[in-house]
Design a protein around this motif. Sequence first.
Motif, PDB file in Angstrom:
ATOM      1  N   ARG A  27      -1.849  -3.939   1.560  1.00  0.00           N
ATOM      2  CA  ARG A  27      -0.884  -4.686   0.745  1.00  0.00           C
ATOM      3  C   ARG A  27      -1.217  -6.185   0.739  1.00  0.00           C
ATOM      4  O   ARG A  27      -1.265  -6.813  -0.312  1.00  0.00           O
ATOM      5  N   GLU A  28      -1.480  -6.748   1.912  1.00  0.00           N
ATOM      6  CA  GLU A  28      -1.789  -8.184   1.989  1.00  0.00           C
ATOM      7  C   GLU A  28      -3.086  -8.520   1.260  1.00  0.00           C
ATOM      8  O   GLU A  28      -3.165  -9.532   0.564  1.00  0.00           O
ATOM      9  N   PHE A  29      -4.109  -7.687   1.424  1.00  0.00           N
ATOM     10  CA  PHE A  29      -5.368  -7.939   0.727  1.00  0.00           C
ATOM     11  C   PHE A  29      -5.178  -7.849  -0.786  1.00  0.00           C
ATOM     12  O   PHE A  29      -5.747  -8.641  -1.539  1.00  0.00           O
ATOM     13  N   ALA A  30      -4.384  -6.890  -1.244  1.00  0.00           N
ATOM     14  CA  ALA A  30      -4.129  -6.755  -2.681  1.00  0.00           C
ATOM     15  C   ALA A  30      -3.378  -7.973  -3.212  1.00  0.00           C
ATOM     16  O   ALA A  30      -3.730  -8.525  -4.260  1.00  0.00           O
ATOM     17  N   TYR A  31      -2.341  -8.395  -2.487  1.00  0.00           N
ATOM     18  CA  TYR A  31      -1.601  -9.586  -2.913  1.00  0.00           C
ATOM     19  C   TYR A  31      -2.512 -10.810  -2.939  1.00  0.00           C
ATOM     20  O   TYR A  31      -2.469 -11.615  -3.869  1.00  0.00           O
ATOM     21  N   CYS A  32      -3.349 -10.955  -1.922  1.00  0.00           N
ATOM     22  CA  CYS A  32      -4.229 -12.122  -1.863  1.00  0.00           C
ATOM     23  C   CYS A  32      -5.289 -12.096  -2.972  1.00  0.00           C
ATOM     24  O   CYS A  32      -5.605 -13.139  -3.546  1.00  0.00           O
ATOM     25  N   ALA A  33      -5.824 -10.922  -3.268  1.00  0.00           N
ATOM     26  CA  ALA A  33      -6.792 -10.829  -4.369  1.00  0.00           C
ATOM     27  C   ALA A  33      -6.129 -11.267  -5.674  1.00  0.00           C
ATOM     28  O   ALA A  33      -6.735 -11.985  -6.475  1.00  0.00           O
ATOM     29  N   GLY A  34      -4.886 -10.879  -5.878  1.00  0.00           N
ATOM     30  CA  GLY A  34      -4.155 -11.307  -7.066  1.00  0.00           C
ATOM     31  C   GLY A  34      -3.902 -12.805  -7.072  1.00  0.00           C
ATOM     32  O   GLY A  34      -4.065 -13.475  -8.100  1.00  0.00           O
ATOM     33  N   MET A  61     -12.168 -11.625  -0.505  1.00  0.00           N
ATOM     34  CA  MET A  61     -10.910 -10.880  -0.414  1.00  0.00           C
ATOM     35  C   MET A  61     -11.028  -9.525  -1.103  1.00  0.00           C
ATOM     36  O   MET A  61     -10.535  -8.511  -0.598  1.00  0.00           O
ATOM     37  N   ILE A  62     -11.683  -9.494  -2.242  1.00  0.00           N
ATOM     38  CA  ILE A  62     -11.868  -8.221  -2.945  1.00  0.00           C
ATOM     39  C   ILE A  62     -12.715  -7.270  -2.098  1.00  0.00           C
ATOM     40  O   ILE A  62     -12.434  -6.069  -2.040  1.00  0.00           O
ATOM     41  N   SER A  63     -13.707  -7.790  -1.400  1.00  0.00           N
ATOM     42  CA  SER A  63     -14.517  -6.944  -0.514  1.00  0.00           C
ATOM     43  C   SER A  63     -13.667  -6.351   0.604  1.00  0.00           C
ATOM     44  O   SER A  63     -13.796  -5.171   0.937  1.00  0.00           O
ATOM     45  N   LEU A  64     -12.798  -7.184   1.187  1.00  0.00           N
ATOM     46  CA  LEU A  64     -11.895  -6.678   2.225  1.00  0.00           C
ATOM     47  C   LEU A  64     -10.963  -5.607   1.652  1.00  0.00           C
ATOM     48  O   LEU A  64     -10.729  -4.571   2.275  1.00  0.00           O
ATOM     49  N   LEU A  65     -10.448  -5.876   0.470  1.00  0.00           N
ATOM     50  CA  LEU A  65      -9.549  -4.927  -0.179  1.00  0.00           C
ATOM     51  C   LEU A  65     -10.244  -3.600  -0.455  1.00  0.00           C
ATOM     52  O   LEU A  65      -9.704  -2.528  -0.170  1.00  0.00           O
ATOM     53  N   ALA A  67     -12.673  -2.328   1.097  1.00  0.00           N
ATOM     54  CA  ALA A  67     -12.980  -1.646   2.349  1.00  0.00           C
ATOM     55  C   ALA A  67     -11.803  -0.834   2.882  1.00  0.00           C
ATOM     56  O   ALA A  67     -12.011   0.162   3.590  1.00  0.00           O
ATOM     57  N   VAL A  68     -10.578  -1.223   2.535  1.00  0.00           N
ATOM     58  CA  VAL A  68      -9.410  -0.516   3.073  1.00  0.00           C
ATOM     59  C   VAL A  68      -8.668   0.315   2.029  1.00  0.00           C
ATOM     60  O   VAL A  68      -7.675   0.948   2.338  1.00  0.00           O
ATOM     61  N   THR A  69      -9.153   0.321   0.782  1.00  0.00           N
ATOM     62  CA  THR A  69      -8.470   1.054  -0.281  1.00  0.00           C
ATOM     63  C   THR A  69      -8.906   2.520  -0.307  1.00  0.00           C
ATOM     64  O   THR A  69     -10.094   2.808  -0.467  1.00  0.00           O
ATOM     65  N   PRO A  70      -7.956   3.435  -0.162  1.00  0.00           N
ATOM     66  CA  PRO A  70      -8.305   4.858  -0.299  1.00  0.00           C
ATOM     67  C   PRO A  70      -8.769   5.145  -1.736  1.00  0.00           C
ATOM     68  O   PRO A  70      -8.276   4.523  -2.686  1.00  0.00           O
ATOM     69  N   PRO A  71      -9.696   6.067  -1.902  1.00  0.00           N
ATOM     70  CA  PRO A  71     -10.253   6.339  -3.230  1.00  0.00           C
ATOM     71  C   PRO A  71      -9.215   6.708  -4.286  1.00  0.00           C
ATOM     72  O   PRO A  71      -9.385   6.391  -5.455  1.00  0.00           O
ATOM     73  N   ASP A  72      -8.141   7.347  -3.891  1.00  0.00           N
ATOM     74  CA  ASP A  72      -7.154   7.811  -4.862  1.00  0.00           C
ATOM     75  C   ASP A  72      -6.023   6.811  -5.122  1.00  0.00           C
ATOM     76  O   ASP A  72      -5.078   7.114  -5.840  1.00  0.00           O
TER      77      ASP A  72
END
Length: 124
Positions: A27-34, A61-65, A67-72
Motif C-alpha cells: 500500500r505504501e509503495f503504491a501510494y508513493c509511486a502515485g 519506488m516503482i521497482s520496490l512496488l 517486487a511486492v505486488t502479487p501477479p493477480d
Amino acid sequence: MINWFIAALPAPALPVWDSITSAPLLREFAYCAGRYSAELEFSWMFSNIDSDQIARERLAMISLLEAVTPPDKGPEVLHLRLVAKVAHAELLTRMWFGTGPEEARIAQQRAEVEIAHCRALILS
C-alpha cells in the motif's frame, strides 16, 4: 477552512481488496509511486524543480512496488497509485495556484512531508 486537505489524502481502498490494504508495504509503495508521478508531472511544468532526481526516485519506488505486488493484483495496485497521484496533484495545485499564501504554505508542507516519507522508504 482546511477541509480540502481531507480530500487530498488517498481514499481508503474498498473492502474487497483486503489483501491489498492488509499489506502495508504494498500500500505504501503504491501510494508513493502515485505521489512521485504527480511530483514528476509538476516538475515538467516548472523548470526550477529537478525532474531527473524525481524521475530516479519514482523509478526506484516503482521497482520496490513491483517486487511486492502479487501477479493477480495489478489493477488494484494501479487504483491505489492513481488515487494517491490525484490526491498529491491536488496538494501541488493548491501549492502553486492556491487562493492565498496560507493555503499554499499548508499544501507545500503536506506535500513535502508525504514525499519525505516516500524518500525515506527508498533509502531504508
